[in-house]
Design a protein around this motif. Sequence first.
Motif, short mmCIF file in Angstrom:
data_model
loop_
_atom_site.label_atom_id
_atom_site.label_comp_id
_atom_site.label_asym_id
_atom_site.label_seq_id
_atom_site.Cartn_x
_atom_site.Cartn_y
_atom_site.Cartn_z
N LEU A 67 43.60 33.42 51.85
CA LEU A 67 43.65 34.86 51.64
C LEU A 67 42.30 35.48 52.00
CD1 LEU A 67 45.60 34.94 48.26
CD2 LEU A 67 46.50 35.03 50.58
N GLU A 68 42.33 36.46 52.89
CA GLU A 68 41.09 37.00 53.41
C GLU A 68 40.76 38.40 52.90
OE1 GLU A 68 41.36 36.66 57.64
OE2 GLU A 68 41.41 34.47 57.58
N THR A 69 41.77 39.16 52.51
CA THR A 69 41.51 40.54 52.09
C THR A 69 41.83 40.71 50.60
OG1 THR A 69 43.76 41.34 52.53
CG2 THR A 69 42.21 41.35 54.39
N ASP A 70 41.25 41.74 50.04
CA ASP A 70 41.53 42.06 48.63
C ASP A 70 43.01 42.39 48.42
OD1 ASP A 70 38.97 41.58 47.82
OD2 ASP A 70 38.38 43.69 47.71
N GLU A 71 43.63 43.00 49.42
CA GLU A 71 45.05 43.33 49.31
C GLU A 71 45.89 42.05 49.23
OE1 GLU A 71 48.61 45.72 51.67
OE2 GLU A 71 46.55 45.81 52.42
N GLU A 72 45.57 41.07 50.07
CA GLU A 72 46.28 39.79 50.01
C GLU A 72 46.06 39.11 48.67
OE1 GLU A 72 46.32 38.21 54.60
OE2 GLU A 72 44.48 37.94 53.45
N ARG A 73 44.83 39.14 48.18
CA ARG A 73 44.52 38.53 46.88
C ARG A 73 45.25 39.24 45.75
NH1 ARG A 73 39.49 38.60 49.53
NH2 ARG A 73 38.89 36.50 50.19
N ALA A 74 45.28 40.56 45.80
CA ALA A 74 45.97 41.34 44.76
C ALA A 74 47.47 41.02 44.75
CB ALA A 74 45.74 42.83 44.98
N ASN A 75 48.07 40.87 45.92
CA ASN A 75 49.49 40.51 46.00
C ASN A 75 49.74 39.12 45.42
OD1 ASN A 75 50.21 42.93 47.20
ND2 ASN A 75 50.03 42.14 49.27
N GLU A 76 48.84 38.18 45.71
CA GLU A 76 48.99 36.83 45.18
C GLU A 76 48.83 36.83 43.66
OE1 GLU A 76 49.68 32.71 46.07
OE2 GLU A 76 50.01 34.57 47.11
N ILE A 77 47.91 37.64 43.16
CA ILE A 77 47.70 37.76 41.71
C ILE A 77 48.94 38.34 41.05
CG2 ILE A 77 46.41 39.05 39.96
CD1 ILE A 77 43.91 38.61 41.81
N GLU A 78 49.56 39.31 41.67
CA GLU A 78 50.78 39.90 41.10
C GLU A 78 51.90 38.87 41.05
OE1 GLU A 78 53.27 42.27 39.17
OE2 GLU A 78 51.16 42.67 39.52
N THR A 79 52.03 38.07 42.09
CA THR A 79 53.04 37.01 42.10
C THR A 79 52.75 35.98 41.01
OG1 THR A 79 53.35 37.29 44.47
CG2 THR A 79 54.11 35.22 43.53
N LEU A 80 51.51 35.58 40.88
CA LEU A 80 51.12 34.63 39.84
C LEU A 80 51.35 35.22 38.46
CD1 LEU A 80 49.87 31.99 38.85
CD2 LEU A 80 47.60 32.99 39.29
N ASN A 81 51.06 36.50 38.29
CA ASN A 81 51.28 37.17 37.01
C ASN A 81 52.75 37.12 36.61
OD1 ASN A 81 50.33 38.71 34.73
ND2 ASN A 81 51.25 40.51 35.70
N LYS A 82 53.64 37.34 37.56
CA LYS A 82 55.08 37.25 37.28
C LYS A 82 55.47 35.84 36.87
CE LYS A 82 56.36 40.98 40.42
NZ LYS A 82 56.99 41.33 41.70
N GLN A 83 54.88 34.85 37.52
CA GLN A 83 55.17 33.45 37.19
C GLN A 83 54.69 33.13 35.78
OE1 GLN A 83 56.98 31.78 39.13
NE2 GLN A 83 56.62 29.63 38.84
N VAL A 84 53.51 33.61 35.42
CA VAL A 84 52.96 33.36 34.09
C VAL A 84 53.84 34.04 33.03
CG1 VAL A 84 50.99 33.86 32.57
CG2 VAL A 84 50.60 32.93 34.86
N LYS A 85 54.27 35.27 33.29
CA LYS A 85 55.15 35.96 32.35
C LYS A 85 56.45 35.19 32.14
CE LYS A 85 53.62 40.72 33.04
NZ LYS A 85 54.02 42.06 33.51
N ALA A 86 57.02 34.67 33.22
CA ALA A 86 58.26 33.90 33.11
C ALA A 86 58.03 32.63 32.29
CB ALA A 86 58.78 33.54 34.51
N CYS A 87 56.90 31.99 32.48
CA CYS A 87 56.59 30.77 31.72
C CYS A 87 56.34 31.07 30.25
CB CYS A 87 55.41 30.04 32.35
SG CYS A 87 55.84 29.26 33.91
N ARG A 88 55.75 32.22 29.97
CA ARG A 88 55.59 32.62 28.56
C ARG A 88 56.95 32.75 27.89
NH1 ARG A 88 51.88 37.57 30.04
NH2 ARG A 88 49.89 36.53 30.43
N MET A 89 57.89 33.39 28.60
CA MET A 89 59.24 33.57 28.05
C MET A 89 59.94 32.22 27.90
SD MET A 89 60.74 37.10 29.72
CE MET A 89 60.42 36.66 31.41
#
Length: 82
Positions: free
Chosen positions: A47-69
Amino acid sequence: MNLNKKFYKLLNEYDELKDKIMEHNENFHDGMYYDIQGYSEIYQYELETDEERANEIETLNKQVKACRMLLKGLESLSYIYC
């Protein structure tokens, strides 16, 4: 919070959830383990740009939320007749 700090905070939580979920069900461990490795490698090397990183973080955040549930559901199971 800067992107790197947010990413690694989520990744660490994902790793902790993996271990807690494993206490209840080992079926998720390997998939989560390799997923964590993949997130780490992609974030560090591809990942080279902040936008790419932010998108990856959002995807990871969804995964973490699902694992919490998932963990919450596993913790609330009560096998009375087993």
